[in-house]
Design an enzyme around this catalytic site. Structure first.
Site, PDB file in Angstrom:
ATOM      1  N   THR A 175       0.934  -1.216   0.087  1.00 55.39           N
ATOM      2  CA  THR A 175       0.520   0.058   0.603  1.00 55.39           C
ATOM      3  C   THR A 175       0.856   1.372   0.160  1.00 55.39           C
ATOM      4  O   THR A 175      -0.197   2.372   0.306  1.00 55.39           O
ATOM      5  CB  THR A 175      -0.838   0.249   1.153  1.00 55.39           C
ATOM      6  N   LYS A 176       2.432   0.817   0.337  1.00 57.99           N
ATOM      7  CA  LYS A 176       3.352   2.101   0.436  1.00 57.99           C
ATOM      8  C   LYS A 176       3.437   3.098  -1.110  1.00 57.99           C
ATOM      9  O   LYS A 176       2.647   2.523  -1.827  1.00 57.99           O
ATOM     10  CB  LYS A 176       3.807   1.979   0.935  1.00 57.99           C
ATOM     11  N   ASN A 177       4.125   4.037  -1.132  1.00 55.97           N
ATOM     12  CA  ASN A 177       3.899   5.089  -2.435  1.00 55.97           C
ATOM     13  C   ASN A 177       5.128   3.802  -3.363  1.00 55.97           C
ATOM     14  O   ASN A 177       4.770   4.157  -5.223  1.00 55.97           O
ATOM     15  CB  ASN A 177       4.971   6.530  -2.298  1.00 55.97           C
TER      16      ASN A 177
END
Ligand SMILES: *Cc1c(COP(=O)(O)O)cnc(C)c1O
Length: 360
Positions: free
Chosen positions: A178-180
């Site tokens: 889910t991180k960038n």
């Protein structure tokens, strides 16, 4: 349903993984090395050390700074629980300071009062993609000879006046989907210190200095070459991903009504890991239900501040009162901002939020 997060995996990532599988070098091979070098360059530091997760990166960074039983580490209560748990795992005690209600980051003006003769480090979180007030954090740390460990797990590529997250102290990043940017699972430690980098490498891999020569007690927190191949392909796209997040956030901020959009102080590049609004008091849960009922994914980061988590109150006896963090936990709502949103998705998000205000 418009999801709150969606990893963007393309042909580059798939091809890179197949090349690793064909190469026979699956773990701690050339891809990990190449990913570390490119990541260090992205942050503007001399060393990056790949780990198996962001939690492992935080834990190893704290240990490398010699943090352990009897020590105190000052941090924020408004974060993912791994931030404070990584301190607990070393045997040290997390000491919470309240947040700035505008930025949601720890209130750097409250740090001084929290320093004791046991304080060894400050662990700010760059929450939602916005750097904490690192000028004040670093000044205070220097005055008291404290280490600075940045939880940059949500802040890949974020900066203040061009200086990037992970380059103010020792940085810890997560590469969760889910991180960038992602490597599926993974983490990265960043530092300019040769000694800290060497200590992290020892801890990551059973304290090995040379083959069969174990100098320290360590772990297996290594990253595989399969994960590094994904991470490296994602790193090449990070600037583009972040630019789309920033443009999406700009659109949402200009069009949303009835909620308070994120405020970005001058000089900061906010990379919008989350686009987190404040909903008028008492209406947040109804708005979240309304959005979900109309196909707009949303999430509450964070519904319970860390000092109020059962493990902290019931088992560790924390009784802190953190009014700003507690109020934020009842008012915040994160809306989709990720780079795979279409123009139509953005319009749907705006229309669905805005009609909620009108219908009341
Ligand atoms: C994601 C995250 C972590 C933990 O990272 P993992 O890779 O899931 O272990 C720690 N701190 C913050 C603020 C995070 O968002």
């Amino acid at each position: 349903m418009i999801p709150i997060a969606r990893p963007l995996i393309g042909d580059e990532e798939k091809q890179a993984v197949l090349e690793v599988l064909d190469s026979g070098m699956l773990a701690q091979g050339p891809r990990v090395r190449a990913f570390e070098e490119a990541f260090a360059q992205m942050c503007g530091v001399s060393h990056a050390i790949a780990t198996s997760s962001g939690t492992a990166a935080l834990y190893v960074a704290l240990l490398a700074h010699g943090i352990g039983p009897g020590d105190e580490v000052i941090t924020t209560p408004f974060s993912f629980i791994a931030t404070a748990n990584s301190i607990l795992l070393t045997g040290a005690r997390p000491v919470f300071v309240d947040i700035d209600p505008v930025t949601f980051n720890l209130d750097a003006n409250a740090l001084d009062a929290a320093v004791t003769d046991r304080t060894k480090a400050i662990l700010p979180v760059h929450l939602f993609g916005l750097l904490a007030d690192m000028e004040k954090v670093c000044d205070l740390a220097a005055a008291h000879h404290l280490a600075v460990i940045e939880d940059a797990c949500q802040a890949h590529g974020a900066d203040h006046k061009g200086q990037r997250a992970g380059s103010f102290g020792t940085g810890a990043f997560s590469l969760y989907p889910t991180k960038n940017m992602t490597s599926a699972e993974g983490g990265m430690i960043t530092t300019d210190s040769d000694e800290i980098a060497a200590a992290c490498r020892l801890l990551r891999h059973h304290g090995v200095v040379r083959s069969h020569d174990h100098k320290e007690l360590g772990f297996n927190f290594r990253m595989t070459d399969v994960h590094a191949a994904i991470g490296l392909a994602q790193l090449h796209k990070l600037d583009q991903f972040n630019a789309i997040r920033i443009a999406n956030a700009d659109y949402l901020s200009r069009h949303l009504q009835g909620v308070a959009p994120p405020r970005v102080p001058a000089g900061y590049r906010h990379t919008f890991h989350q686009f987190t609004v404040r909903v008028p008091h008492g209406q947040r849960d109804a708005m979240a239900a309304h959005l979900k009922a109309h196909g707009v994914g949303c999430a509450i980061y964070y519904a319970i501040p860390i000092h109020r988590q059962p493990y902290y109150t019931d088992r560790l006896g924390y009784t802190d009162c953190m009014p700003h963090a507690e109020r934020a936990s009842t008012e915040v709502l994160s809306l989709p901002v990720h780079p795979s949103l279409s123009g139509e998705d953005l319009e749907t998000i705006v229309a669905t939020v805005n009609v909620f205000g009108v219908s009341r």
